[in-house]
Design a protein around this motif. Structure first.
Motif, PDB file in Angstrom:
ATOM      1  N   GLY A 151      69.410  58.007  79.703  1.00 44.73           N
ATOM      2  CA  GLY A 151      69.779  58.074  78.297  1.00 44.73           C
ATOM      3  C   GLY A 151      70.159  59.477  77.866  1.00 44.73           C
ATOM      4  O   GLY A 151      70.793  59.674  76.822  1.00 44.73           O
ATOM      5  N   LEU A 152      69.764  60.462  78.678  1.00 45.46           N
ATOM      6  CA  LEU A 152      70.034  61.853  78.317  1.00 45.46           C
ATOM      7  C   LEU A 152      69.646  62.755  79.485  1.00 45.46           C
ATOM      8  O   LEU A 152      68.628  62.540  80.116  1.00 45.46           O
ATOM      9  CB  LEU A 152      69.212  62.230  77.075  1.00 45.46           C
ATOM     10  N   VAL A 153      70.485  63.730  79.766  1.00 41.41           N
ATOM     11  CA  VAL A 153      70.118  64.753  80.749  1.00 41.41           C
ATOM     12  C   VAL A 153      70.429  66.110  80.133  1.00 41.41           C
ATOM     13  O   VAL A 153      71.600  66.429  79.890  1.00 41.41           O
ATOM     14  CB  VAL A 153      70.895  64.612  82.078  1.00 41.41           C
ATOM     15  N   SER A 154      69.415  66.888  79.822  1.00 42.73           N
ATOM     16  CA  SER A 154      69.659  68.219  79.275  1.00 42.73           C
ATOM     17  C   SER A 154      68.463  69.105  79.565  1.00 42.73           C
ATOM     18  O   SER A 154      67.395  68.614  79.933  1.00 42.73           O
ATOM     19  CB  SER A 154      69.917  68.159  77.768  1.00 42.73           C
ATOM     20  N   GLN A 177      81.699  65.293  85.310  1.00 42.77           N
ATOM     21  CA  GLN A 177      83.092  65.642  84.975  1.00 42.77           C
ATOM     22  C   GLN A 177      83.989  65.593  86.215  1.00 42.77           C
ATOM     23  O   GLN A 177      85.132  65.188  86.134  1.00 42.77           O
ATOM     24  CB  GLN A 177      83.144  67.037  84.340  1.00 42.77           C
ATOM     25  N   GLU A 201      67.276  70.810  77.198  1.00 41.34           N
ATOM     26  CA  GLU A 201      66.770  70.932  75.820  1.00 41.34           C
ATOM     27  C   GLU A 201      67.148  72.290  75.237  1.00 41.34           C
ATOM     28  O   GLU A 201      68.311  72.668  75.299  1.00 41.34           O
ATOM     29  CB  GLU A 201      65.265  70.668  75.797  1.00 41.34           C
ATOM     30  N   GLY A 202      66.181  73.038  74.711  1.00 37.58           N
ATOM     31  CA  GLY A 202      66.489  74.319  74.072  1.00 37.58           C
ATOM     32  C   GLY A 202      67.144  75.341  75.004  1.00 37.58           C
ATOM     33  O   GLY A 202      67.720  76.317  74.542  1.00 37.58           O
ATOM     34  N   PHE A 203      67.059  75.103  76.324  1.00 44.59           N
ATOM     35  CA  PHE A 203      67.639  76.059  77.263  1.00 44.59           C
ATOM     36  C   PHE A 203      69.115  75.783  77.546  1.00 44.59           C
ATOM     37  O   PHE A 203      69.781  76.581  78.183  1.00 44.59           O
ATOM     38  CB  PHE A 203      66.841  76.076  78.569  1.00 44.59           C
ATOM     39  N   MET A 243      61.211  67.822  80.655  1.00 48.39           N
ATOM     40  CA  MET A 243      60.450  69.058  80.543  1.00 48.39           C
ATOM     41  C   MET A 243      58.947  68.790  80.661  1.00 48.39           C
ATOM     42  O   MET A 243      58.145  69.693  80.698  1.00 48.39           O
ATOM     43  CB  MET A 243      60.761  69.717  79.203  1.00 48.39           C
ATOM     44  N   LEU A 249      72.632  72.932  78.354  1.00 46.61           N
ATOM     45  CA  LEU A 249      73.072  71.749  79.092  1.00 46.61           C
ATOM     46  C   LEU A 249      72.630  71.850  80.552  1.00 46.61           C
ATOM     47  O   LEU A 249      72.447  72.936  81.080  1.00 46.61           O
ATOM     48  CB  LEU A 249      74.599  71.637  79.042  1.00 46.61           C
ATOM     49  N   PHE A 287      74.534  68.594  86.612  1.00 39.50           N
ATOM     50  CA  PHE A 287      74.726  67.198  86.221  1.00 39.50           C
ATOM     51  C   PHE A 287      76.058  67.062  85.484  1.00 39.50           C
ATOM     52  O   PHE A 287      76.871  66.190  85.780  1.00 39.50           O
ATOM     53  CB  PHE A 287      73.564  66.749  85.327  1.00 39.50           C
ATOM     54  N   ARG A 288      76.315  67.973  84.532  1.00 38.90           N
ATOM     55  CA  ARG A 288      77.541  67.925  83.737  1.00 38.90           C
ATOM     56  C   ARG A 288      78.775  68.026  84.638  1.00 38.90           C
ATOM     57  O   ARG A 288      79.697  67.203  84.546  1.00 38.90           O
ATOM     58  CB  ARG A 288      77.554  69.067  82.716  1.00 38.90           C
TER      59      ARG A 288
END
Lengths: 266, 271
Positions: free
Chosen positions: B46-49, B64, B51-53, B1, B55, B59-60
């Motif tokens: 280490g992380l992909v998101s 999957q 954040e407050g908005f 972000m 997933l 990427f997910r």
């Protein structure tokens, strides 16, 4: 809207913030990660009440921040407002964290197990996940480095509170007992604050146990919302204490007037 | 972000690059754009998101559906791997990740591995070198030679990427004369020999933030997240608002991003 707490003049988000705040010791030196509205409110509330010298690094960057309002992201630069220093992440923040200058870390996850280990990586098998989550970020690092771990969850269900996490993204007490200590890690989880109760940890087994029930919640209700066994209490469990009017006024009018804390409830 | 090189990420997508391996320590929108465009085959992170908005849905789904391979670490394990690379050391030690399942993912490759210090008996994780071919970073000011600075100081891990990379492509809010660096050399973030290419891209980090010049754009995030939940109409949204615009200026225009102002609460202090 979040649920009213029966018999108290507050809602569940407010009770959780106040319980979190009261669990913070006066010498707390803390920071916050992603989607951490409840801890961010609690750090400011504790600083305004019993812990005036508490250190809070907003979003792990804005040291001693005092934002006029909590923005929609607890990692965005808006939360740094009023800071006395903006830390550089690799050299300031990570040195302070690994070097033991911070003593408190709070995190949450999609799953929390009976020994306070947390999963925010995958639901199901790692190689064929049912749900691919965001990933642990700094959880695997900071849960090892920081001694006083405070967990919280706004979704107290058997899906969140599981016997064993599918993936250990953050380390609590590992397999319980002396596991954490034997690995050379200091401290461990001290509380887990949920929308139903406040958990502590048994000093010997490091198994989660109920410290207090929120008003209107029975032991049976917590037990059936929890995916692992809880010791049946020998004496009646206390209620989570009622917030004072000062705490509620600070939270509602000064710290979080726009209710960012309620973003954790949906 | 924060301070992601979005103008360059968009151009990678527009050029139809495929099968990329991306290294992103703590990632969000740029990785989700690349996943939505089908540009990446591997993500080291280490992380992909968002954040407050929510997933990062593309990427997910990519992970999957096994279209994207994730090589997963944590933030500090990756910082240490980059520092090992930057310093040319076999490994950099950290306590990060001890006892977690993150280490178990690398048992075979041993890119990060638990070891015991011979003199103290302390357990640590040895983080081996992580070579980067090209680093993409965004900054506030650069000259034509590639000297560059981030105002008022560097907060994030961009320098770790630059120091670990064989070459660095830099996008910048403004191009300035070299004399601006000579006048205040203590403010320089990257010297010219560490950067290979300079791209002039005003507002080049939007919709992410570029502190203190502008904050992330919530409205774009909200529209993007809403569009991401409808997989049929998403491609229309993505084409119209992200990939389609012919220039970065057009992208800013169509997404109503041209009025980006200083980060809230820092307006007066950072003039």
């Amino acid at each position: 809207m979040t649920a009213a707490v029966p018999g108290y003049e507050c809602t569940i988000d407010e009770l959780m913030v106040v319980a979190f705040s009261r669990a913070l010791l006066p010498d707390t030196r803390a920071f916050n990660g992603a989607v951490s509205f409840i801890p961010a409110c609690a750090f400011m509330l504790a600083r305004g009440t019993h812990a005036p010298n508490l250190v809070w690094s907003a979003g792990s960057i804005g040291i001693d921040a005092a934002p006029e309002e909590i923005p929609e992201s607890t990692l965005s630069d808006g939360i740094w407002q009023g800071a006395t220093m903006l830390a550089n992440s690799p050299f300031d923040f990570w040195a302070h964290a690994q070097g033991g200058r911070y003593n408190t870390f709070s995190f949450r996850g999609a799953q929390i197990d009976r020994h306070g280990n947390v999963n925010n990586t995958v639901i199901g098998a790692y190689d064929a996940p049912k749900v691919r989550l965001a990933g642990g970020g700094g959880m695997a690092d900071l849960s090892v480095m920081i001694p006083r771990i405070m967990l919280w969850s706004t979704t107290h269900t058997p899906r969140t509170f599981v016997r064993q996490v599918d993936f250990r993204s953050g380390f609590g007490y590992g397999d319980g007992g002396d596991d954490r200590e034997n690995r050379g890690m200091r401290g461990g989880p001290v509380v887990c604050i949920t929308n139903l109760c406040v958990f502590g940890f048994d000093p010997r087994t490091k198994h989660m146990k109920i410290n207090s029930l929120h008003p209107g919640v029975s032991f049976e209700a917590v037990s059936s919302a929890t995916g692992f066994d809880l010791a049946i209490p020998s004496s009646p469990l206390p209620n989570t204490p009622c917030p004072t009017s000062t705490e509620l006024r600070l939270l509602r009018e000064v710290i979080d007037p726009h209710g960012a804390r309620r973003r954790e409830f949906s | 972000m924060n301070s992601a090189p979005m103008a360059m990420v968009r151009e990678i997508i527009r050029q139809g690059k495929k099968d990329l391996t991306m290294v992103a320590l703590v990632a969000g929108l740029p990785i989700d754009w690349l996943a939505a465009a089908g540009s990446i085959k591997r993500v080291i992170t280490g992380l992909v998101s968002l954040e407050g908005f929510g997933l990062a849905q593309h990427f997910r789904r990519g992970v999957q559906d096994r279209k994207i391979v994730i090589e997963e670490y944590s933030e500090h394990l990756l910082i240490c791997r980059l520092q090992a690379q930057a310093h040319g050391l076999p490994f950099v030690p950290t306590r990060a990740g001890l006892g977690t399942d993150v280490l178990k993912l690398h048992r075979d490759t041993k890119t990060v591995r638990e070891e015991v210090d011979q003199s103290t008996g302390e357990h640590y994780v040895a983080c081996t070198r992580l070579p980067i071919e090209i680093a993409l970073v965004h900054c506030h000011e650069a000259d034509h030679a590639g000297n560059a600075r981030v105002n008022p100081k560097l907060i994030w891990m961009d320098n770790e990427l630059v120091n670990a990379a064989s070459s660095t492509v830099l996008s910048t809010e403004a191009i300035v004369e070299t004399s601006a660096f000579r006048a205040e050399p203590w403010r320089t973030t990257y010297p010219r020999f560490m950067t290979s290419t300079v791209v002039h891209a005003p507002f080049g980090a939007l919709p992410t933030s570029m502190f203190p010049s502008y904050s992330h754009n919530s409205r774009f995030y909200e529209r993007y997240v809403a569009a991401s939940s409808e997989s049929k109409s998403f491609q229309t949204f993505f084409e119209k608002y992200v990939v389609g615009p012919e220039s970065w200026e057009e992208f800013l225009e169509i997404n109503d991003l041209t009025k980006a102002g200083p980060t809230t609460g820092f307006e007066s202090k950072n003039k």
